[in-house]
Write a protein that holds these residues in place. Structure first.
Motif, PDB file in Angstrom:
ATOM      1  N   ALA A   1      -3.198  -6.318   3.195  1.00 39.68           N
ATOM      2  CA  ALA A   1      -2.817  -5.495   4.346  1.00 39.68           C
ATOM      3  C   ALA A   1      -3.392  -4.093   4.165  1.00 39.68           C
ATOM      4  O   ALA A   1      -3.225  -3.480   3.109  1.00 39.68           O
ATOM      5  N   GLN A   2      -4.055  -3.588   5.182  1.00 37.50           N
ATOM      6  CA  GLN A   2      -4.712  -2.286   5.097  1.00 37.50           C
ATOM      7  C   GLN A   2      -3.826  -1.213   5.734  1.00 37.50           C
ATOM      8  O   GLN A   2      -4.089  -0.744   6.844  1.00 37.50           O
ATOM      9  N   ASN A   3      -2.766  -0.852   5.013  1.00 34.87           N
ATOM     10  CA  ASN A   3      -1.876   0.218   5.472  1.00 34.87           C
ATOM     11  C   ASN A   3      -1.463   1.084   4.299  1.00 34.87           C
ATOM     12  O   ASN A   3      -1.997   0.949   3.199  1.00 34.87           O
ATOM     13  N   PHE A   4      -0.480   1.961   4.492  1.00 34.04           N
ATOM     14  CA  PHE A   4      -0.187   3.018   3.515  1.00 34.04           C
ATOM     15  C   PHE A   4       0.926   2.614   2.553  1.00 34.04           C
ATOM     16  O   PHE A   4       1.913   1.979   2.935  1.00 34.04           O
ATOM     17  N   ALA A   5       0.741   3.021   1.299  1.00 29.04           N
ATOM     18  CA  ALA A   5       1.794   2.946   0.298  1.00 29.04           C
ATOM     19  C   ALA A   5       1.617   4.149  -0.626  1.00 29.04           C
ATOM     20  O   ALA A   5       0.491   4.636  -0.810  1.00 29.04           O
ATOM     21  N   PRO A   6       2.699   4.641  -1.224  1.00 27.70           N
ATOM     22  CA  PRO A   6       2.584   5.814  -2.095  1.00 27.70           C
ATOM     23  C   PRO A   6       1.686   5.554  -3.302  1.00 27.70           C
ATOM     24  O   PRO A   6       1.575   4.420  -3.776  1.00 27.70           O
ATOM     25  N   LEU A   7       1.072   6.613  -3.798  1.00 27.99           N
ATOM     26  CA  LEU A   7       0.237   6.526  -4.979  1.00 27.99           C
ATOM     27  C   LEU A   7       1.071   6.004  -6.151  1.00 27.99           C
ATOM     28  O   LEU A   7       2.188   6.460  -6.389  1.00 27.99           O
ATOM     29  N   GLY A   8       0.541   5.025  -6.854  1.00 25.70           N
ATOM     30  CA  GLY A   8       1.263   4.455  -7.984  1.00 25.70           C
ATOM     31  C   GLY A   8       2.080   3.229  -7.641  1.00 25.70           C
ATOM     32  O   GLY A   8       2.660   2.604  -8.539  1.00 25.70           O
ATOM     33  N   PHE A   9       2.131   2.861  -6.371  1.00 22.62           N
ATOM     34  CA  PHE A   9       2.870   1.660  -5.970  1.00 22.62           C
ATOM     35  C   PHE A   9       2.192   0.435  -6.551  1.00 22.62           C
ATOM     36  O   PHE A   9       1.009   0.195  -6.339  1.00 22.62           O
ATOM     37  N   LEU A  10       2.942  -0.363  -7.302  1.00 26.25           N
ATOM     38  CA  LEU A  10       2.374  -1.508  -8.002  1.00 26.25           C
ATOM     39  C   LEU A  10       2.572  -2.823  -7.262  1.00 26.25           C
ATOM     40  O   LEU A  10       2.085  -3.861  -7.715  1.00 26.25           O
ATOM     41  N   GLY A  11       3.292  -2.781  -6.152  1.00 21.01           N
ATOM     42  CA  GLY A  11       3.523  -4.001  -5.390  1.00 21.01           C
ATOM     43  C   GLY A  11       2.362  -4.301  -4.448  1.00 21.01           C
ATOM     44  O   GLY A  11       1.291  -3.695  -4.531  1.00 21.01           O
TER      45      GLY A  11
ATOM     46  N   LEU B   1      13.956  16.439  -3.921  1.00 20.98           N
ATOM     47  CA  LEU B   1      13.968  15.089  -3.358  1.00 20.98           C
ATOM     48  C   LEU B   1      12.591  14.792  -2.760  1.00 20.98           C
ATOM     49  O   LEU B   1      11.976  15.676  -2.149  1.00 20.98           O
ATOM     50  N   LYS B   2      12.162  13.550  -2.918  1.00 21.45           N
ATOM     51  CA  LYS B   2      10.845  13.169  -2.405  1.00 21.45           C
ATOM     52  C   LYS B   2      10.986  11.955  -1.497  1.00 21.45           C
ATOM     53  O   LYS B   2      11.687  11.002  -1.824  1.00 21.45           O
ATOM     54  N   ALA B   3      10.319  12.013  -0.349  1.00 20.59           N
ATOM     55  CA  ALA B   3      10.289  10.882   0.582  1.00 20.59           C
ATOM     56  C   ALA B   3       9.079  10.007   0.269  1.00 20.59           C
ATOM     57  O   ALA B   3       7.953  10.504   0.171  1.00 20.59           O
ATOM     58  N   LEU B   4       9.331   8.713   0.127  1.00 18.09           N
ATOM     59  CA  LEU B   4       8.256   7.760  -0.161  1.00 18.09           C
ATOM     60  C   LEU B   4       8.147   6.775   0.999  1.00 18.09           C
ATOM     61  O   LEU B   4       8.958   5.858   1.122  1.00 18.09           O
ATOM     62  N   PRO B   5       7.160   6.966   1.876  1.00 17.26           N
ATOM     63  CA  PRO B   5       6.976   6.027   2.997  1.00 17.26           C
ATOM     64  C   PRO B   5       6.121   4.832   2.588  1.00 17.26           C
ATOM     65  O   PRO B   5       5.185   4.961   1.795  1.00 17.26           O
ATOM     66  N   TYR B   6       6.462   3.662   3.150  1.00 13.09           N
ATOM     67  CA  TYR B   6       5.738   2.441   2.840  1.00 13.09           C
ATOM     68  C   TYR B   6       5.313   1.730   4.126  1.00 13.09           C
ATOM     69  O   TYR B   6       6.093   1.634   5.079  1.00 13.09           O
ATOM     70  N   PHE B   7       4.077   1.239   4.129  1.00  7.74           N
ATOM     71  CA  PHE B   7       3.556   0.262   5.091  1.00  7.74           C
ATOM     72  C   PHE B   7       3.321   0.826   6.489  1.00  7.74           C
ATOM     73  O   PHE B   7       3.130   0.061   7.437  1.00  7.74           O
ATOM     74  N   PHE B   8       3.318   2.148   6.643  1.00 10.26           N
ATOM     75  CA  PHE B   8       2.922   2.719   7.931  1.00 10.26           C
ATOM     76  C   PHE B   8       1.423   2.514   8.135  1.00 10.26           C
ATOM     77  O   PHE B   8       0.641   2.466   7.181  1.00 10.26           O
ATOM     78  N   ASN B   9       1.020   2.425   9.417  1.00 10.54           N
ATOM     79  CA  ASN B   9      -0.395   2.249   9.739  1.00 10.54           C
ATOM     80  C   ASN B   9      -1.098   3.601   9.793  1.00 10.54           C
ATOM     81  O   ASN B   9      -1.543   4.069  10.845  1.00 10.54           O
ATOM     82  N   VAL B  10      -1.165   4.240   8.636  1.00 13.38           N
ATOM     83  CA  VAL B  10      -1.845   5.526   8.487  1.00 13.38           C
ATOM     84  C   VAL B  10      -2.668   5.472   7.202  1.00 13.38           C
ATOM     85  O   VAL B  10      -2.457   4.617   6.342  1.00 13.38           O
ATOM     86  N   GLU B  11      -3.596   6.428   7.083  1.00 12.46           N
ATOM     87  CA  GLU B  11      -4.406   6.502   5.869  1.00 12.46           C
ATOM     88  C   GLU B  11      -3.844   7.498   4.875  1.00 12.46           C
ATOM     89  O   GLU B  11      -4.061   7.374   3.666  1.00 12.46           O
ATOM     90  N   LYS B  12      -3.107   8.512   5.369  1.00 17.63           N
ATOM     91  CA  LYS B  12      -2.544   9.526   4.479  1.00 17.63           C
ATOM     92  C   LYS B  12      -1.204   9.988   5.031  1.00 17.63           C
ATOM     93  O   LYS B  12      -0.910   9.843   6.225  1.00 17.63           O
ATOM     94  N   ILE B  13      -0.414  10.569   4.147  1.00 19.54           N
ATOM     95  CA  ILE B  13       0.952  10.933   4.514  1.00 19.54           C
ATOM     96  C   ILE B  13       0.984  12.046   5.567  1.00 19.54           C
ATOM     97  O   ILE B  13       1.962  12.174   6.314  1.00 19.54           O
ATOM     98  N   GLY B  14      -0.088  12.821   5.652  1.00 16.01           N
ATOM     99  CA  GLY B  14      -0.139  13.890   6.642  1.00 16.01           C
ATOM    100  C   GLY B  14      -0.157  13.386   8.076  1.00 16.01           C
ATOM    101  O   GLY B  14       0.056  14.177   9.017  1.00 16.01           O
TER     102      GLY B  14
END
Length: 234
Positions: A39-49, A158-171
């Motif tokens: 799947a070509q979507n976003f996950a945080p850096l270091g996500f191992l799944g 506190l840090k927000a970690l978004p997963y699987f959004f259809n974006v290339e970067k968190i910005g």
């Protein structure tokens, strides 16, 4: 008499051994089809799944075939692809295929089928399931190992970690925070970071609800949130 019985048993055991050897040799020569997907979507850096697709996520699927412990070159064979039982694409040597994640109101998984036509006189097929999920966002706090989520007097990052959004970067996401029901801002440069100050006078076991939400700026219906009740400890 004993020799005859012994001879009969020996022949029987040999026949069994030959049968199992034949079965194993047949199993080893049967082609093995493997389908992989990404799947070509976003996950945080270091996500191992594994990234999972949401609605409208591009998914790339690949096909390989192994026979006699060797990868077979399929360039001369017609390969047909189906998504959820509907024809998607075909072509000689077409070992990769791309499709978009399911539409609103669809099922929570896709069924992907690949067919290799007329390989040694037979059509070979393989079907897999690809799960379809919703975007997610998780609050990561600095204090782990407690039975409940905790904060401590002073500044808590506190840090927000978004997963699987259809974006290339968190910005490309709009991230909003609330603490105790009051809207608060993340960092000017890093909206996914919230520096939350707990007064030294806060009583032990005081519960502070914190909420974070994320919205895809280009797809406002693509959103996720999380609520956590933090307990103040010392």
């Amino acid at each position: 008499m004993f020799k005859q019985v012994f001879y009969s048993i020996s022949v029987f055991l040999i026949l069994i051994a030959v049968f199992f050897f034949w079965q194993n040799s047949q199993a080893q020569t049967e082609p093995l089809l493997l389908i992989s997907w990404q799947a070509q979507n976003f996950a945080p850096l270091g996500f191992l799944g594994k990234n999972l697709p949401i609605i409208y996520t591009p998914v790339v699927v690949g096909l390989e075939m192994i026979e006699k412990n060797q990868i077979i070159n399929l360039k001369n064979y017609e390969i047909r692809w189906y998504v959820d039982g509907k024809f998607e694409d075909s072509g000689k040597g077409l070992t990769t295929m791309r499709f978009l994640g399911g539409k609103p109101g669809g099922t929570d998984e896709h069924f992907i089928r690949a067919e290799i036509m007329d390989y040694k006189g037979a059509n070979l097929a393989k079907t897999i399931n690809v799960p379809l999920v919703s975007p997610q966002i998780v609050i990561f706090s600095p204090y782990q190992g407690y039975q409940v989520p905790v904060l401590k007097p002073g500044t808590n990052v506190l840090k927000a970690l978004p997963y699987f959004f259809n974006v290339e970067k968190i910005g490309e996401l709009t991230i909003n925070w609330e603490a105790g029901g009051v809207k608060t801002e993340g960092g000017a440069a890093n909206q996914d970071i919230l520096n939350l100050t707990i007064p030294e006078t806060a009583p032990d076991n005081f519960v502070l609800p914190v909420k974070v939400g994320a919205i895809n700026k280009n797809q406002p219906l693509e959103r996720a949130s999380q609520n956590i009740n933090f307990t103040v400890v010392r």
